[in-house]
Design a protein around this motif. Structure first.
Motif, short mmCIF file in Angstrom:
data_model
loop_
_atom_site.label_atom_id
_atom_site.label_comp_id
_atom_site.label_asym_id
_atom_site.label_seq_id
_atom_site.Cartn_x
_atom_site.Cartn_y
_atom_site.Cartn_z
N GLU A 1 1.28 -1.34 -0.04
CA GLU A 1 -0.06 -0.16 -0.12
C GLU A 1 0.86 1.14 0.46
O GLU A 1 0.91 2.19 -1.12
CB GLU A 1 -0.88 -0.14 1.01
N LEU A 2 1.65 0.82 0.77
CA LEU A 2 2.49 2.32 0.71
C LEU A 2 3.09 2.93 -0.58
O LEU A 2 3.51 3.55 -1.04
CB LEU A 2 3.83 2.02 1.40
N LYS A 3 4.38 1.93 -1.13
CA LYS A 3 4.79 1.72 -2.36
C LYS A 3 3.26 2.02 -3.17
O LYS A 3 3.70 3.12 -4.44
CB LYS A 3 4.49 -0.12 -2.83
N GLU A 4 2.12 1.58 -3.44
CA GLU A 4 1.41 2.38 -3.99
C GLU A 4 0.91 3.67 -4.38
O GLU A 4 0.92 4.65 -5.12
CB GLU A 4 -0.27 1.27 -4.11
N ASN A 5 1.53 3.91 -3.17
CA ASN A 5 0.79 5.92 -2.65
C ASN A 5 2.31 6.98 -2.53
O ASN A 5 2.51 7.74 -2.66
CB ASN A 5 0.54 6.13 -1.74
N ALA A 6 3.85 6.16 -3.20
CA ALA A 6 5.03 6.56 -3.23
C ALA A 6 5.31 7.55 -4.12
O ALA A 6 5.32 8.72 -3.83
CB ALA A 6 6.05 5.85 -2.79
N GLU A 7 4.77 7.64 -4.87
CA GLU A 7 4.40 8.27 -6.23
C GLU A 7 4.39 9.74 -5.41
O GLU A 7 5.07 11.00 -6.02
CB GLU A 7 4.07 8.26 -7.82
N ASP A 8 2.74 9.86 -5.26
CA ASP A 8 1.55 11.14 -4.92
C ASP A 8 2.39 11.28 -4.06
O ASP A 8 2.08 12.28 -4.05
CB ASP A 8 0.70 10.25 -4.44
N VAL A 9 2.89 10.89 -3.24
CA VAL A 9 3.75 11.35 -1.64
C VAL A 9 4.96 12.14 -2.25
O VAL A 9 5.23 13.48 -1.57
CB VAL A 9 3.99 10.13 -0.56
N SER A 10 5.80 11.42 -3.42
CA SER A 10 7.35 12.66 -3.78
C SER A 10 6.68 13.60 -3.97
O SER A 10 7.62 14.16 -4.69
CB SER A 10 7.57 11.13 -4.63
N ALA A 11 5.28 13.32 -5.13
CA ALA A 11 5.46 14.82 -6.04
C ALA A 11 4.30 15.71 -5.09
O ALA A 11 5.59 16.83 -5.11
CB ALA A 11 4.24 14.03 -6.99
N LEU A 12 4.32 15.40 -4.16
CA LEU A 12 3.68 16.30 -2.98
C LEU A 12 5.11 16.86 -1.89
O LEU A 12 5.28 18.23 -2.48
CB LEU A 12 2.92 15.47 -2.01
N LEU A 13 5.75 15.73 -1.64
CA LEU A 13 7.02 16.73 -1.08
C LEU A 13 8.00 17.49 -2.06
O LEU A 13 8.93 18.15 -1.67
CB LEU A 13 7.59 15.23 -0.04
N LYS A 14 7.90 17.23 -2.96
CA LYS A 14 8.83 17.80 -4.61
C LYS A 14 8.31 19.39 -4.25
O LYS A 14 9.02 19.57 -4.56
CB LYS A 14 9.20 17.10 -5.57
N ASN A 15 6.56 19.15 -4.29
CA ASN A 15 6.24 21.06 -4.94
C ASN A 15 6.26 21.04 -4.20
O ASN A 15 6.59 22.71 -3.41
CB ASN A 15 4.22 20.66 -4.79
N LEU A 16 6.71 21.10 -2.32
CA LEU A 16 6.69 21.86 -0.87
C LEU A 16 8.08 22.15 -0.81
O LEU A 16 9.05 22.74 0.21
CB LEU A 16 6.73 21.04 -0.12
N SER A 17 9.01 21.52 -1.48
CA SER A 17 10.98 21.44 -1.79
C SER A 17 11.51 22.57 -0.97
O SER A 17 12.64 22.70 -0.65
CB SER A 17 11.75 20.31 -1.78
N HIS A 18 10.55 23.77 -1.44
CA HIS A 18 11.31 25.25 -1.16
C HIS A 18 11.13 25.70 -0.65
O HIS A 18 9.22 25.34 -0.12
CB HIS A 18 11.12 25.36 -2.89
N ALA A 19 10.94 26.21 -0.02
CA ALA A 19 10.80 27.16 1.41
C ALA A 19 9.57 27.82 1.08
O ALA A 19 8.77 28.31 2.02
CB ALA A 19 11.86 28.05 1.90
N ASN A 20 9.78 29.09 0.06
CA ASN A 20 8.17 29.16 -0.03
C ASN A 20 7.05 28.75 0.07
O ASN A 20 6.36 29.56 0.04
CB ASN A 20 8.71 30.51 -1.24
N ARG A 21 7.42 28.15 -0.82
CA ARG A 21 6.64 26.88 -1.45
C ARG A 21 5.56 26.14 0.38
O ARG A 21 4.28 26.64 0.37
CB ARG A 21 6.21 26.12 -2.12
N LEU A 22 6.60 25.90 1.09
CA LEU A 22 6.03 25.14 2.08
C LEU A 22 5.23 26.36 3.25
O LEU A 22 4.53 26.10 3.71
CB LEU A 22 7.42 24.65 2.78
N MET A 23 6.07 27.62 2.97
CA MET A 23 5.38 28.81 4.00
C MET A 23 4.59 29.38 3.32
O MET A 23 3.08 30.63 3.81
CB MET A 23 6.22 29.87 3.55
N ILE A 24 3.76 29.17 2.12
CA ILE A 24 2.99 29.46 1.56
C ILE A 24 1.63 28.39 1.93
O ILE A 24 0.63 28.78 2.78
CB ILE A 24 2.50 29.39 -0.28
N ALA A 25 1.66 27.12 2.15
CA ALA A 25 0.97 26.23 2.40
C ALA A 25 1.00 26.51 3.80
O ALA A 25 -0.01 26.26 4.24
CB ALA A 25 1.40 24.50 2.34
N CYS A 26 1.73 26.79 4.85
CA CYS A 26 1.81 26.91 6.47
C CYS A 26 0.61 28.45 6.41
O CYS A 26 -0.20 28.09 7.21
CB CYS A 26 3.48 27.28 6.70
#
Length: 112
Positions: free
Chosen positions: A9-34
């Protein structure tokens, strides 16, 4: 959100989680989300809260919007942004707990 019960189940979602984290990997984008975790805000409100230059903010808002993580609503001349994905809200909560003000006190192996 149900907790995964197997590696499959984790493997099935790994790509989605990876894409989400990639989008938050920049400080500005993370702060926008916060910032948007607190509720809907317009560009000026976001800019003043995270102290980001307008061109950078526009780029990062666009990237988060294209990824489906935030949504935009136009009202007259203003564009208001809000979180579009409940998983992002949960992740921001977890990051605040893990890296918030008390996180320095709770690091394993910290001898302070």
């Amino acid at each position: 959100m149900a907790k995964p019960t197997s590696i499959k189940e984790l493997k099935e979602n790994a790509e989605d989680v990876s894409a989400l984290l990639k989008n938050l990997s920049h400080a500005n984008r993370l702060m926008i989300a916060c910032t948007l975790k607190e509720g809907e805000k317009n560009v000026s409100e976001i800019a003043s809260e995270i102290d980001a230059p307008q061109p950078h903010l526009s780029r990062d808002l666009g990237r988060l919007r294209d990824a489906g993580l935030i949504k935009a609503r136009r009202e007259s001349k203003n564009v208001y942004y809000s979180l579009a994905d409940d998983r992002l809200s949960s992740l921001v909560d977890a990051l605040c707990i893990a890296f918030g003000p008390k996180s320095k006190q709770s690091r394993k192996g910290d001898r302070s």
